[in-house]
Each structure stands twice: as C-alpha cells, then as structure tokens.
Design an enzyme around this catalytic site. Structure first.
Site, PDB file in Angstrom:
ATOM      1  N   ARG A 231      -3.619  -1.452   4.656  1.00  0.00           N
ATOM      2  CA  ARG A 231      -3.752  -0.267   3.797  1.00  0.00           C
ATOM      3  C   ARG A 231      -4.848   0.696   4.108  1.00  0.00           C
ATOM      4  O   ARG A 231      -6.133   0.320   4.262  1.00  0.00           O
ATOM      5  CB  ARG A 231      -4.026  -0.889   2.365  1.00  0.00           C
ATOM      6  CG  ARG A 231      -2.599  -1.303   1.767  1.00  0.00           C
ATOM      7  CD  ARG A 231      -1.630  -0.191   1.594  1.00  0.00           C
ATOM      8  NE  ARG A 231      -0.267  -0.658   1.208  1.00  0.00           N
ATOM      9  CZ  ARG A 231       0.618  -0.755   1.817  1.00  0.00           C
ATOM     10  NH1 ARG A 231       0.556  -0.712   3.315  1.00  0.00           N
ATOM     11  NH2 ARG A 231       2.235  -1.125   1.447  1.00  0.00           N
ATOM     12  N   GLU A 260      -1.318   9.299   1.261  1.00  0.00           N
ATOM     13  CA  GLU A 260      -0.416   9.485   2.080  1.00  0.00           C
ATOM     14  C   GLU A 260       0.712  10.397   1.514  1.00  0.00           C
ATOM     15  O   GLU A 260       0.748  10.061   0.312  1.00  0.00           O
ATOM     16  CB  GLU A 260       0.274   8.102   2.693  1.00  0.00           C
ATOM     17  CG  GLU A 260      -0.780   7.252   3.513  1.00  0.00           C
ATOM     18  CD  GLU A 260      -0.066   6.070   4.191  1.00  0.00           C
ATOM     19  OE1 GLU A 260       0.863   5.777   3.747  1.00  0.00           O
ATOM     20  OE2 GLU A 260      -0.866   5.136   4.546  1.00  0.00           O
ATOM     21  N   HIS A 280       1.748   5.784   9.288  1.00  0.00           N
ATOM     22  CA  HIS A 280       2.438   4.414   8.392  1.00  0.00           C
ATOM     23  C   HIS A 280       3.739   4.074   9.279  1.00  0.00           C
ATOM     24  O   HIS A 280       4.928   3.922   8.461  1.00  0.00           O
ATOM     25  CB  HIS A 280       2.432   4.840   7.190  1.00  0.00           C
ATOM     26  CG  HIS A 280       2.345   3.617   6.146  1.00  0.00           C
ATOM     27  ND1 HIS A 280       2.021   3.532   5.063  1.00  0.00           N
ATOM     28  CD2 HIS A 280       2.977   2.372   6.423  1.00  0.00           C
ATOM     29  CE1 HIS A 280       2.229   2.262   4.483  1.00  0.00           C
ATOM     30  NE2 HIS A 280       2.579   1.771   5.266  1.00  0.00           N
TER      31      HIS A 280
HETATM   32  P1  NAD Z   1      -0.147 -11.587   2.945  1.00  0.00           P
HETATM   33  O1  NAD Z   1      -0.380 -11.767   1.495  1.00  0.00           O
HETATM   34  O2  NAD Z   1       0.613 -12.694   3.473  1.00  0.00           O
HETATM   35  O3  NAD Z   1      -1.862 -11.752   3.642  1.00  0.00           O
HETATM   36  C1  NAD Z   1      -2.806 -11.167   2.933  1.00  0.00           C
HETATM   37  C2  NAD Z   1      -3.797 -12.076   3.039  1.00  0.00           C
HETATM   38  O4  NAD Z   1      -5.261 -11.628   2.739  1.00  0.00           O
HETATM   39  C3  NAD Z   1      -4.027 -13.503   2.535  1.00  0.00           C
HETATM   40  O5  NAD Z   1      -4.023 -14.408   3.146  1.00  0.00           O
HETATM   41  C4  NAD Z   1      -4.913 -13.504   1.563  1.00  0.00           C
HETATM   42  O6  NAD Z   1      -5.586 -14.557   1.297  1.00  0.00           O
HETATM   43  C5  NAD Z   1      -6.062 -12.574   2.287  1.00  0.00           C
HETATM   44  N1  NAD Z   1      -6.840 -11.774   1.350  1.00  0.00           N
HETATM   45  C6  NAD Z   1      -6.824 -11.339   0.151  1.00  0.00           C
HETATM   46  N2  NAD Z   1      -8.094 -10.769  -0.520  1.00  0.00           N
HETATM   47  C7  NAD Z   1      -8.977 -10.886   0.659  1.00  0.00           C
HETATM   48  C8  NAD Z   1     -10.274 -10.636   0.824  1.00  0.00           C
HETATM   49  N3  NAD Z   1     -10.906 -10.131  -0.241  1.00  0.00           N
HETATM   50  N4  NAD Z   1     -10.760 -10.718   1.863  1.00  0.00           N
HETATM   51  C9  NAD Z   1     -10.276 -11.615   2.889  1.00  0.00           C
HETATM   52  N5  NAD Z   1      -8.789 -11.965   2.713  1.00  0.00           N
HETATM   53  C10 NAD Z   1      -8.218 -11.504   1.719  1.00  0.00           C
HETATM   54  O7  NAD Z   1       0.302 -10.080   3.117  1.00  0.00           O
HETATM   55  P2  NAD Z   1       0.876  -9.598   4.557  1.00  0.00           P
HETATM   56  O8  NAD Z   1       2.223  -9.563   4.372  1.00  0.00           O
HETATM   57  O9  NAD Z   1       0.366 -10.267   5.691  1.00  0.00           O
HETATM   58  O10 NAD Z   1       0.447  -7.933   4.679  1.00  0.00           O
HETATM   59  C11 NAD Z   1      -1.037  -7.648   4.878  1.00  0.00           C
HETATM   60  C12 NAD Z   1      -1.214  -6.270   4.603  1.00  0.00           C
HETATM   61  O11 NAD Z   1      -0.406  -5.376   5.500  1.00  0.00           O
HETATM   62  C13 NAD Z   1      -1.039  -5.684   3.193  1.00  0.00           C
HETATM   63  O12 NAD Z   1      -1.716  -4.705   2.775  1.00  0.00           O
HETATM   64  C14 NAD Z   1       0.590  -5.059   3.620  1.00  0.00           C
HETATM   65  O13 NAD Z   1       0.777  -3.995   2.411  1.00  0.00           O
HETATM   66  C15 NAD Z   1       0.245  -4.621   4.662  1.00  0.00           C
HETATM   67  N6  NAD Z   1       1.619  -4.045   5.643  1.00  0.00           N
HETATM   68  C16 NAD Z   1       1.594  -2.691   6.150  1.00  0.00           C
HETATM   69  C17 NAD Z   1       2.631  -2.465   7.037  1.00  0.00           C
HETATM   70  C18 NAD Z   1       2.615  -1.195   7.410  1.00  0.00           C
HETATM   71  O14 NAD Z   1       3.696  -0.365   7.299  1.00  0.00           O
HETATM   72  N7  NAD Z   1       1.375  -0.499   8.008  1.00  0.00           N
HETATM   73  C19 NAD Z   1       3.669  -3.262   6.908  1.00  0.00           C
HETATM   74  C20 NAD Z   1       3.802  -4.603   6.304  1.00  0.00           C
HETATM   75  C21 NAD Z   1       2.601  -4.881   5.532  1.00  0.00           C
HETATM   76  C1  MLT Z   2       4.644  -2.422   3.238  1.00  0.00           C
HETATM   77  O1  MLT Z   2       3.857  -2.374   2.446  1.00  0.00           O
HETATM   78  O2  MLT Z   2       5.805  -3.098   3.338  1.00  0.00           O
HETATM   79  C2  MLT Z   2       4.594  -1.526   4.426  1.00  0.00           C
HETATM   80  O3  MLT Z   2       3.333  -0.571   4.236  1.00  0.00           O
HETATM   81  C3  MLT Z   2       5.754  -0.644   4.696  1.00  0.00           C
HETATM   82  C4  MLT Z   2       6.147   0.396   3.578  1.00  0.00           C
HETATM   83  O4  MLT Z   2       5.421   1.119   3.041  1.00  0.00           O
HETATM   84  O5  MLT Z   2       7.253   0.743   3.846  1.00  0.00           O
END
Ligand code: NAD
Ligand code: MLT
Length: 531
Positions: A231, A260, A280
């Site tokens: 994020r 964004e 993104h």
């Molecule tokens: P998840 O919930 O499986 O994992 C997140 C991890 O972060 C957890 O293990 C949690 O314990 C840890 N965490 C929470 N607070 C924390 C802190 N203060 N310090 C350290 N660790 C901490 O989530 P995920 O599915 O792995 O997604 C991770 C990130 O990726 C999210 O922000 C999600 O929105 C983002 N994401 C982005 C895209 C994209 O298009 N770029 C796509 C999918 C997910």
């Molecule tokens: C998500 O949080 O799943 C990703 O950032 C992808 C999206 O925004 O669609």
C-alpha cells in the site's frame, strides 16, 4: 423482491455473472462520490475494487445496504467502523490475487536489479548501450520482508529458491510460522540494518502508515533496494525519492501510491533513473481478477442469503480448518437461538452455550454468534446479522458465555444452550444426525426429536390424556396441515410436558387463541424456522 447489487469498479464478468444468477445487478463504474451517494440508497450490496472510496458519507446514504464486497484484499478504501456501526457486512477476497501480487513483487525486484525497463527503453530509442545497465546478483543477498503473511511468505519461498537469505519483521506471527516459511524473524531495526533488499507486505494500518520514512531509511544499509507492492500509505514517497537522489537507496520498485491514481505533479520519482514504477498492477492478471471476482460474488451471495461469511473482515474471521468442522452446525445454532427466544418467558439476562464432542476442540465463537443472531432476529426484524449480533446482545445487557467440554452426554457432539430470564432458566440441546440433519433433542429437560425447520408450534401442557387430540382437532378444522408431532419424554411424574408440532404454514391469530384456550394447554408459541 430480488436484492439489488451495485458493482462500482471493473470486476471480472465471471463474478458479475454469478451475482446475476441470484440478484438484479447494475454495473456503474467511474462514478463520482456525488453520483454514488445519489444512487446507493437503492442497493442491498455494493461490490468494489480499490477505486471506489466507500466513505462514511456514502454509508450514511446507503439506507438498504447490507453488504460491501471488496474484490481484492486491501479494505483501506472502506470506512469499516462506519459500516460495522450500521451492521453492514464488509467482506473481501483475500486469496484470489495473492500469487499475482507475489509474482509482481518479484518481477519488480528483478526489473529494478537488472534495469530491464530502462534497457528496454534505450533499445526502443534505437541505442545499443551495454555500459549503463550493470546490475547485481540477488544470490547471497539478504531480503528483509516486512509483513510475513500470504504474500510476504510466498515472496520469501520464491526468493529462497534464488538463494537469498530471508529475514522478516512481523510481530503478529510466531517463530514457528517464521521457521515454516524459512524466515528468521527479527525486530524492525535489525531488519533495516541487515537487509540488502527490503520489501513490504503489510496492510495499511495506523502502525504501518509511513513505516518506510526518512527515519527508517537512515537506519538502512547504504545502497539498499526497496520494493512496495502493498500500500502506498506504508511509505513516505518523498523520503524514498530523496534517498534515491542521495544514493543512500540504490533502487526502488513501486506499484502503489498514497493517493491513486497518482497524478504526474505528485510523482516524486519522475525522471529518476533508478526507479521502476507500475500503476497498481499487483493483482492485474487474468487469473487473479477472475479469482477475486468469483470469491467476492460467493461472499456476497452468502451474506445476502443469511449464511455466515468466511471472509468478512468486520466479524471474527473463520480459518478454513475451523470452518470445515463448524459449518454443518451453523443452521442448528441459529435455529436454537430462535427457539430460545420463544421459550423465554421474560427478558433474557444471560445466555450460556456449551459445545461438546467434535466441537470441543475447535473455535466456536462463530456458532455462538449464529445462536445470538437466531435469538435476536425475531424481535429485531431483519436488522440483526453475523456482524452486529454480539454487539446488540451486549447493548441489551444479555451476558453471553461460551464453553467447550469433552464430557459428553447422550449425544457425543451437541450444542447445549442455557437461557436465564428474570423469571426462569431454560435449556435446549441440539445435535446433528448423520453429521448433517439438525435436530432438537431436549427442551427444558424433556427428550424430544424434531427438526427445527418450517413453522413449529411449541406447546407446554399439563400431562393428561387427549391433549394431542384437542390440538389436532383445532388445527384440522382450520385446514392446517400437521407435518409432524412430538411429545416430550423422560420427565414422567412432573405433571407437565411439551409438544412440538410441525405445521405447513403460518397460523392465523384466531386459531392461536383457540389453541391457547384448550384446557390444560399452558402456552402455545408459533416459531418461524423457515429459511
Ligand atoms: P496478509 O494479511 O496475509 O499479511 C499481512 C501481514 O502483515 C500479516 O502477517 C500481519 O501479521 C503483518 N503485519 C500487520 N501489521 C504489521 C506491522 N505493524 N508490522 C509488521 N507486520 C505487520 O496480507 P496479504 O494478502 O499478504 O497482503 C499484503 C498487502 O499487499 C496488503 O496491504 C494488500 O492490500 C496488498 N496487496 C496489494 C496488491 C497490489 O495490487 N499491489 C495485491 C494484493 C495485495
Ligand atoms: C488488493 O488489495 O487486492 C490489491 O491492491 C488489488 C486491487 O486493488 O484490486
């Protein structure tokens, strides 16, 4: 009347088609906040990706809204406290795009390391420049992963195959989990100091906001390389741009931004040679878009059809291993709550739900929530759901206790509910026959055996001859079909008994009055256990 669904962002047609099989669906993308506020009052559910900002103003205008489904994982575009306060289920699709985001992280990391976009651009300009794009090897380098969840742990696994050392900072996972995914867990400062590469995979929270800021960068190794595919709010973009300019940071690969879509004038990385940027695109694969759309559609269908949602983010999440054990008991728990409210002869002050047998070793909180939903629904008319039921019980001063026991009674796996009212105590026991058929097997000490479904008449009465006959006569004369009848057993000598009668339909008030007037009938309750 069919529920109406609004899809306000680009969501794969596969998910939309699934929703159309059940509901009326409108797809209206790129609406302004004003347009969304103007029309949201017509809808029962809203499905978004990250573009729609579901603010408290929009939630306030959403008078019929029951569900917000996010096709993706991050729910930072939704005002969850505002939704929760209104009893709106917020659910996401957390797994559908995990692999896509993992692979994009790695693609960004390798592109940044080997300057692939810059070299490509140079070729497109007709050049043959082999001097400007020297990279490094990732083999043998240390990768620091902040947030070792779904994506972070998969990035770790894949980069271990590239022979990187993986360390992680995640205060919410155990050492054991770290070991399972080959990540040595360290504190935040140690991660900053030891890593050649740092990649962040946390949600955006108050703790992670601007986690990668000037102070953190100062503690990093000189020549560190950063990746942010989580994020935009987790970093201070200007601090990273400054680090790139000074040479403290050797490279940065960025997919996400605090605001964004990112405007050209707000992009501090513009013109910097050692940056790789994407708009993104982490979840932008065919598979991920279908995956999240289908997952979110199933979540919305479950929520609107009154089933618990495994991926709701504003109620206790239910891990798959737990869901497998407890799922068959949801309906039973909810129906027991409904029977409970009709049994109660005065306001309920306390509820105690005990789980035995297979249920003794698993998380049962969701079943207690289902019980409370069933208990409160008949008196609050469609305003109770799996999100707000525990809160409503608390507000109504109902003390809720849950316990689990290996000590089994007549049935090995059972749910026993005790209800305390100002006047009395009531007890209900339910179980599943053949692992699937929900049955009530005890009411207030009487052994019974009936399915809690359809319309049920519950009639405590004096234990004397011809009670069944008299009730059957009144119902027969009124043309009401009796589908089943059960008289309690096991309490001989008590002088009273209870009858449970399954009837085909609702019963008019005048017939209820006639039933209540039968001599020896202590009370008659009509209970709606329809789906
Ligand atoms: P998840 O919930 O499986 O994992 C997140 C991890 O972060 C957890 O293990 C949690 O314990 C840890 N965490 C929470 N607070 C924390 C802190 N203060 N310090 C350290 N660790 C901490 O989530 P995920 O599915 O792995 O997604 C991770 C990130 O990726 C999210 O922000 C999600 O929105 C983002 N994401 C982005 C895209 C994209 O298009 N770029 C796509 C999918 C997910
Ligand atoms: C998500 O949080 O799943 C990703 O950032 C992808 C999206 O925004 O669609």
């Amino acid at each position: 009347m069919a529920y109406k669904i609004l899809v306000s962002d680009d969501v794969s047609e596969k998910g939309v088609a699934l929703l159309r099989e059940h509901f009326d669906v409108d797809v209206k993308v790129n609406m302004t906040p004003e347009q969304l506020t103007g029309c949201i009052g017509d809808y029962d559910a809203l499905v978004t990706r990250s573009q729609t900002k579901v603010t408290k103003e929009i939630i306030a205008a959403a008078s019929k809204l029951k569900v917000i489904g996010r096709a993706g994982v991050g729910v930072d575009n939704i005002d969850i406290p505002a939704a929760t306060a209104r009893g709106i289920v917020v659910l996401n699709a957390p797994e559908g795009n995990t692999i896509a985001a993992t692979e994009h992280t790695i693609a960004l990391m390798m592109s940044m390391t080997r300057h692939i976009p810059q070299a490509h651009q140079s070729m497109q300009e007709g050049k043959w420049d082999r001097k400007s794009f020297d990279g490094i090897q990732v083999q043998g380098k240390t990768l620091g992963i902040i947030g070792v969840g779904r994506i972070g742990s998969r990035v770790a696994r894949r980069m271990q195959a590239m022979e990187m050392t993986t360390i992680g900072y995640d205060p919410y996972i155990s050492e054991e989990r770290g070991r399972q995914v080959g990540v040595e867990l360290v504190d935040f400062d140690t991660l900053l100091k030891r890593s050649d590469y740092i990649t962040i995979h946390t949600p955006l929270t108050s703790e992670t906001r601007q986690m990668l800021n000037a102070a953190a960068i100062a503690k990093m190794k000189d020549g560190v390389r950063l990746v942010n595919c989580a994020r935009g709010g987790c970093m201070d973009p200007q601090a990273i741009a400054d680090g790139l300019k000074s040479g403290k940071i050797a490279g940065a690969a960025i997919d996400v931004y605090p605001n964004e879509p990112l405007k050209k004038e707000d992009n501090p990385f513009l013109g910097l040679p050692n940056v790789v940027q994407t708009p993104h695109l982490g979840a932008s694969t065919v598979e991920a878009q279908i995956g999240v759309a289908v997952d979110v559609a199933y979540g919305v269908i479950d929520a609107l059809e009154g089933r618990p949602v495994m991926t709701a983010v504003n109620m206790a999440p239910i891990p798959k291993s737990v869901a497998t054990v407890i799922a068959p008991y949801f309906k039973l728990a909810e129906r027991m709550g409904t029977l409970g409210i009709y049994l109660a002869d005065a306001p309920i002050t306390a509820v105690e739900v005990e789980y035995t047998g297979d249920l003794a070793d698993t998380e049962t909180q969701a079943l207690t929530t289902a019980f409370l939903k069933g208990l409160l629904d008949p008196i609050l008319q469609d305003t109770v759901n799996f999100v707000n039921a525990p809160g409503i019980a608390k507000k109504r001063n109902i003390h809720v206790k849950e316990s689990r026991s290996h000590q089994t009674g007549y049935f090995t796996t059972a749910i026993t509910a005790k209800l305390t009212t100002a006047k009395n105590e009531h007890r209900l026991v339910g179980t599943l026959f053949d692992g699937k058929e929900a049955k009530i097997v005890e009411i207030d000490g009487y052994r019974v055996d009936f399915k809690p479904e359809g319309y049920l008449l519950l009639a405590p009465h004096i234990d004397q001859p011809n009670m069944i006959g008299q009730i059957a006569t009144v119902l027969g004369k009124a043309g009401i079909n009796i589908n089943g009848m059960q008289v309690g057993s096991g309490k001989a000598g008590r002088g009273t008994n209870i009858m449970a009668i399954a009837v085909g339909d609702d019963i008019p008030n005048d017939i209820m009055l006639q039933l209540r007037g039968i001599q020896g009938i202590l009370d008659v309750k009509l209970i709606n256990c329809e789906d």
